[in-house]
Design an enzyme around this catalytic site. Structure first.
Site, PDB file in Angstrom:
ATOM      1  N   THR A   1      -4.330 -10.705  11.864  1.00  0.00           N
ATOM      2  CA  THR A   1      -5.214 -11.149  12.709  1.00  0.00           C
ATOM      3  C   THR A   1      -4.615 -11.886  13.992  1.00  0.00           C
ATOM      4  O   THR A   1      -3.529 -12.551  13.959  1.00  0.00           O
ATOM      5  CB  THR A   1      -5.979 -12.315  11.973  1.00  0.00           C
ATOM      6  OG1 THR A   1      -6.404 -11.787  10.847  1.00  0.00           O
ATOM      7  CG2 THR A   1      -7.236 -12.795  12.665  1.00  0.00           C
TER       8      THR A   1
ATOM      9  N   CYS B   1      -6.656  -8.810   2.011  1.00  0.00           N
ATOM     10  CA  CYS B   1      -7.492  -8.231   2.923  1.00  0.00           C
ATOM     11  C   CYS B   1      -9.053  -8.899   2.986  1.00  0.00           C
ATOM     12  O   CYS B   1      -9.500  -8.702   4.034  1.00  0.00           O
ATOM     13  CB  CYS B   1      -7.856  -6.932   2.171  1.00  0.00           C
ATOM     14  SG  CYS B   1      -6.500  -5.820   2.130  1.00  0.00           S
TER      15      CYS B   1
ATOM     16  N   VAL C   1       0.907  -1.030   0.091  1.00  0.00           N
ATOM     17  CA  VAL C   1      -0.098   0.144  -0.161  1.00  0.00           C
ATOM     18  C   VAL C   1       0.633   1.314  -0.200  1.00  0.00           C
ATOM     19  O   VAL C   1       0.848   2.231  -0.769  1.00  0.00           O
ATOM     20  CB  VAL C   1      -0.763   0.097   1.313  1.00  0.00           C
ATOM     21  CG1 VAL C   1      -1.717   1.410   1.293  1.00  0.00           C
ATOM     22  CG2 VAL C   1      -1.885  -1.065   1.121  1.00  0.00           C
TER      23      VAL C   1
END
Length: 480
Positions: free
Chosen positions: A90, A272, A12
């Site tokens: 996560t 994602c 990103v």
């Protein structure tokens, strides 16, 4: 001169900052990361990520108004706007394990920003983060502020890998969320002015913080839901003799539904979709909404079911055993035109086949042997931690070889699994491949890219997801 700094030089941060530098020559942009090898790669001729068009953009700006550095504190302290684009994996243990986002890296970035800042700053959330992260970050910054004013904005990314540069040049929308205070609105305007250099004003949407944070999770959940919907239909198509391509074409002609994201496949992947849905599930549970949580959980369950079904189909077709058989895996990235393997369905398919003692020969034009071996030996969710904190790869797996062309992968193989829709797999010389395989020769097309009739004519037994079954496969159930 406005100075922008981005913490995190990944998928990103790198491309986003490169495009901002290209479109805003009067803004100085620094991308910083604690990983020295990653920064060295950004400063070299071989960038650490593959993305069509990225090379050209970086080479135009690097050294002029785009800099890559591991001197994180210097650039953060000098910046007016600080983007934070760090890993949000996560959690694997503790409260919310398996669902909640682990904000360890985010929190340490926020504390560092507070420590080194000597002037007011706008801090922008760029990583995918759970709703209300901004509030936590805001508390850390204000409690450590030493009289400095910090404004928090949420500016989620909506990039699709493989088309990220195009997505940045011509975004569907840019979303900026901020506080509804005069200072918050001023910060929103400052960031809006950066994007307005090349994005039309009507595509820049300004919202409150929570709406911006939730919109990102919602968008990914809706996209993943479409894939699981068409994949669920693919199982029914196989059972009834319908063709999922014809069904999705007919459905997609309805303008309310539209044709995108209706290709049946072996399952969705990428960094994602699963992570964001798990996050959404956790937020729903925390807010006392179990019915909503269960609704979104089902999207992931169908995705897992699709991958398991594919493996079962392979094993049952090949006389119920793949033990000791060479199987060619064509494609390992989660989709074409990227080298990214995060959450790729290929990992679960390969692990399923390895569990049945298959010998795998893997070819992907953009994924290295080291990456494939690492992915196949890692635990779930480990991939989302920075590389230097990931478990070191154990000795390579004996049952796996990684080769550099499709013909080497398929030579002497019993079956071929197509797991990524690379264009080159459509134009292979399948007659030549057939001649060099063990017979009966199987093709399991997890992306529906081959010409089934032509392959059957050559002599292959072909399984294509959601298509009418080959006579051979009809008596072999694919549900374990």
């Amino acid at each position: 001169m406005v100075k922008i700094c981005c913490i995190g030089a990944g998928y990103v941060g790198g491309p986003t900052m490169a495009v901002i530098a290209l479109k805003c020559p009067e803004i100085q942009v620094a991308v910083v990361d604690i990983s020295v090898p990653r920064i060295s790669a950004w400063n070299s001729d071989t960038l650490p990520i593959y993305e069509p068009g990225l090379d050209e953009v970086v080479k135009k700006c690097r050294g002029k108004n785009l800099f890559f550095s591991s001197d994180v504190e210097k650039h953060v302290s000098e910046a007016d706007i600080v983007f934070v684009s760090v890993n949000t994996p996560t959690k694997t243990q503790g409260l919310g394990a398996g669902k909640a986002a682990d904000l360890t890296y985010w929190e340490s970035a926020a504390r560092m920003i507070a420590d080194v800042s000597k002037s007011n700053k706008i801090v922008v959330e760029k990583s995918t983060v759970p709703v209300k992260t901004a509030e936590a970050i805001e508390k850390i910054l204000t409690h450590n502020s030493k009289g400095i004013n910090f404004q928090i904005l949420s500016n989620p990314e909506f990039l699709a890998e493989g088309t990220a540069i195009q997505d940045l040049f011509e975004p569907d929308r840019v979303l900026i969320g901020g506080r509804e205070t005069p200072e918050g609105q001023k910060a929103i305007k400052a960031l809006r002015d950066v994007y307005a250099h090349w994005v039309p004003m009507d595509r820049i949407i300004c919202t409150n913080l929570w709406s911006a944070e939730l919109s990102k999770l919602a968008a990914n959940a809706f996209l993943a839901q479409r894939i699981s919907s068409v994949n669920a239909m693919s199982a029914l198509c196989e059972a009834t003799g319908a063709d999922v391509s014809q069904v999705s074409h007919a459905v997609g002609k309805d303008t309310r539904i539209g044709p995108k994201f209706l290709n049946a496949s072996v399952g969705f992947g990428g960094s994602c979709f699963q992570k964001d849905i798990l996050n959404l599930v956790y937020i729903c549970e925390c807010n006392g909404l179990p019915e909503v949580a269960n609704y979104w959980k089902q999207v992931i369950k169908v995705n897992d079911y699709q991958k398991a079904r594919f493996v079962n189909r392979i094993v049952s077709s090949m006389f119920n055993t793949v033990s000791g058989k060479k199987i060619a895996i064509l494609g390992f990235a989660f989709k074409k035109d990227t080298g990214d393997t995060r959450e790729t369905p290929a990992i679960d398919v390969c692990k399923g086949l390895l569990g049945d003692k298959a010998m795998l020969s893997i070819y992907d034009p953009q994924v290295s042997e080291e990456q494939i071996q690492r992915d196949l030996s890692m635990n779930k969710f480990d991939w989302d931690h920075p590389v230097h904190l990931q478990p070191t790869s154990p000795s390579s797996m004996k049952q796996v070889s990684v080769v550099w062309d499709a013909y080497a992968a398929t030579k002497d193989a019993h079956g071929i699994c197509i797991l990524t829709e690379w264009d080159e797999f459509k134009t292979l010389d399948y007659q030549k491949i057939y001649d060099n395989m063990q017979k009966p020769a199987f093709v399991f097309d997890g992306r529906n890219i081959v010409d089934v009739a032509k392959l059957r004519e050559i002599g292959f037994i072909v399984y294509s997801i959601g298509k009418p079954l080959d006579e051979w496969l009809k008596d072999m159930p694919a549900v374990a």
